[in-house]
Write a protein that holds these residues in place. Structure first.
Motif, mmCIF file in Angstrom:
data_model
loop_
_atom_site.group_PDB
_atom_site.id
_atom_site.type_symbol
_atom_site.label_atom_id
_atom_site.label_comp_id
_atom_site.label_asym_id
_atom_site.label_seq_id
_atom_site.Cartn_x
_atom_site.Cartn_y
_atom_site.Cartn_z
ATOM 1 N N GLN A 26 -15.878 10.748 -0.455
ATOM 2 C CA GLN A 26 -15.429 9.353 0.938
ATOM 3 C C GLN A 26 -17.029 8.850 1.373
ATOM 4 N N ARG A 27 -17.684 9.702 1.551
ATOM 5 C CA ARG A 27 -18.846 9.618 2.550
ATOM 6 C C ARG A 27 -19.610 9.569 2.342
ATOM 7 N N VAL A 63 -7.751 15.363 -4.069
ATOM 8 C CA VAL A 63 -8.083 15.846 -3.719
ATOM 9 C C VAL A 63 -9.931 15.833 -3.733
ATOM 10 N N ALA A 64 -10.271 15.536 -4.501
ATOM 11 C CA ALA A 64 -11.620 14.318 -5.161
ATOM 12 C C ALA A 64 -11.905 14.086 -4.090
ATOM 13 N N SER A 122 -19.968 9.585 -10.735
ATOM 14 C CA SER A 122 -19.548 10.218 -11.101
ATOM 15 C C SER A 122 -17.622 10.464 -10.290
ATOM 16 N N LEU A 123 -17.089 10.345 -9.123
ATOM 17 C CA LEU A 123 -15.974 10.030 -9.176
ATOM 18 C C LEU A 123 -15.841 8.971 -10.314
ATOM 19 N N PHE A 124 -16.232 8.055 -9.961
ATOM 20 C CA PHE A 124 -15.757 6.975 -11.126
ATOM 21 C C PHE A 124 -15.308 6.941 -12.544
ATOM 22 N N TYR A 125 -16.283 7.419 -13.031
ATOM 23 C CA TYR A 125 -16.025 8.196 -14.550
ATOM 24 C C TYR A 125 -14.721 8.876 -14.849
ATOM 25 N N ALA A 126 -14.919 10.806 -13.621
ATOM 26 C CA ALA A 126 -13.450 11.123 -13.918
ATOM 27 C C ALA A 126 -12.129 10.468 -13.732
ATOM 28 N N VAL A 127 -11.734 10.167 -12.194
ATOM 29 C CA VAL A 127 -10.478 9.393 -12.390
ATOM 30 C C VAL A 127 -10.735 8.170 -13.700
ATOM 31 N N VAL A 184 6.055 15.854 -12.534
ATOM 32 C CA VAL A 184 4.341 15.685 -13.286
ATOM 33 C C VAL A 184 3.551 14.944 -12.480
ATOM 34 N N MET A 185 4.385 13.567 -12.625
ATOM 35 C CA MET A 185 3.612 12.582 -11.856
ATOM 36 C C MET A 185 2.766 13.464 -10.542
ATOM 37 N N VAL A 186 3.194 14.163 -9.383
ATOM 38 C CA VAL A 186 2.588 14.417 -8.086
ATOM 39 C C VAL A 186 1.551 15.279 -8.572
ATOM 40 N N LEU A 187 1.355 16.316 -10.436
ATOM 41 C CA LEU A 187 0.734 17.255 -11.242
ATOM 42 C C LEU A 187 -1.010 16.266 -11.340
ATOM 43 N N ALA A 188 -0.066 14.511 -11.506
ATOM 44 C CA ALA A 188 -1.088 14.236 -12.359
ATOM 45 C C ALA A 188 -1.875 13.315 -10.358
ATOM 46 N N LEU A 189 -0.780 13.296 -9.900
ATOM 47 C CA LEU A 189 -1.853 12.169 -9.143
ATOM 48 C C LEU A 189 -2.924 13.803 -7.602
ATOM 49 N N ILE A 190 -2.634 15.045 -7.797
ATOM 50 C CA ILE A 190 -2.899 15.605 -7.063
ATOM 51 C C ILE A 190 -4.756 15.932 -7.255
ATOM 52 N N PRO A 191 -5.416 16.039 -8.384
ATOM 53 C CA PRO A 191 -7.003 15.991 -8.673
ATOM 54 C C PRO A 191 -7.640 14.802 -7.616
ATOM 55 N N VAL A 192 -6.430 13.553 -8.190
ATOM 56 C CA VAL A 192 -7.689 12.616 -7.443
ATOM 57 C C VAL A 192 -7.623 12.930 -6.007
#
Length: 308
Positions: A294-295, A288-289, A216-221, A278-286
């Motif tokens: 990770q575990r 955070v998720a 799911s993380l792969f698809y979302a990213v 804008v670059m920071v806004l694009a990085l935040i979701p990844v």
């Protein structure tokens, strides 16, 4: 040589290879230094982007570009970007495409992987070889575009989801994990009268939470970072996702998002600060998720690969 000495030497463990010996202090120091350099190489540019996005326009003008050392913090770039306009709309588009695209991709991938994990299913080997062939041979950009156009998907959000909805690699990883689940569990469920959908929902998926979280993380990213489909299938600027707006700001040198040019011209905002925000806004979701899954990453990927 005494008998006891000979016996003690014979009982000693055979010498181990060099790579199995405990590392020396010099080796540990070298590894620590190398890891520190890698961390600095990753976190350094991120630090500069964040600091520049939070810096006032006079500071950015004073240093003549990117800011490394903070000299005052302001959130005006973020408040202006999120107050409405092109960037806010692009964020909503990216969030919607990522959410619904991930749901659709996971539904198709899980169903396909479950069917391919049952050796006795109809056309099992034929379908498996067919989807694996798509990993090495593709139709190409022009036939794909003509197909999307013929289906009437251009200038629709479905064109951002359907052409790249399924990854064969992800399906194979899910299939390998499903095949590793004990067949006695599914057989006992069938004896009790459970149908295939119920077996999938109540037995297979709860036991596969780790690999499902990783895929799911792969698809979302992938959906969040995608920009190519939007660049060729969407002609309406109002429908562009966040990544395409970011490309227009940074790569093409566009001065500012629509509605903010006046603030840039009057000196209230910095064009560079807006780009970094804008670059920071694009990085935040990844960012955070990633910690939440990770575990599951090691267990999901390695177990699926080994048991396959």
């Amino acid at each position: 040589m005494s008998l006891n000495t000979t016996l003690i030497r014979s009982l000693k463990a055979p010498p181990r290879p060099v790579w199995e010996e405990p590392p020396s202090k010099a080796g540990l120091t070298a590894k620590g230094g190398l890891l520190l350099l890698c961390c600095l190489g990753v976190l350094g540019p991120l630090w500069i982007v964040v600091v520049t996005s939070l810096s006032p326009k006079p500071v950015i003008d004073q240093v003549g570009g990117l800011v490394v050392i903070p000299r005052g913090i302001t959130f005006i770039n973020y408040t202006e970007l999120l107050s409405g306009g092109q960037v806010s709309r692009a964020i909503m588009v990216s969030v919607g495409v990522t959410f619904f695209g991930t749901l659709f991709s996971m539904a198709v991938s899980v169903l396909g992987a479950y069917g391919l994990s049952r050796p006795g299913s109809l056309g099992h080997r034929y379908f498996l070889m067919t989807i694996m062939a798509t990993m090495f041979f593709g139709a190409g950009l022009i036939p794909t575009y003509l197909l999307v156009q013929a289906l009437g998907l251009t200038d629709t959000y479905l064109s951002l989801i359907l052409p790249s909805a399924v990854s064969v690699f992800n399906v194979l990883v899910l299939r390998a994990f499903f095949m590793g689940i004990s067949p006695e569990l599914t057989e006992s469920a069938r004896i009790d009268g459970a149908s295939e959908p119920r077996i999938l929902l109540t037995i297979i998926m709860p036991l596969s939470r780790a690999v499902i979280a990783v895929i799911s993380l792969f698809y979302a990213v992938g959906y969040w970072s995608a920009w190519f489909n939007a660049s060729i299938y969407l002609s309406d600027q109002e429908m562009l996702p966040l990544q395409n707006v970011l490309i227009q700001l940074v790569q093409k040198g566009t001065e500012a998002p629509t509605g903010l040019q006046q603030a840039v011209h009057t000196g209230e905002l910095s064009s560079l600060g807006l780009q970094m925000a804008v670059m920071v806004l694009a990085l935040i979701p990844v960012a955070v998720a990633s910690p939440f899954v990770q575990r599951h990453f090691k267990k999901g990927m390695l177990t699926g690969a080994i048991k396959g």
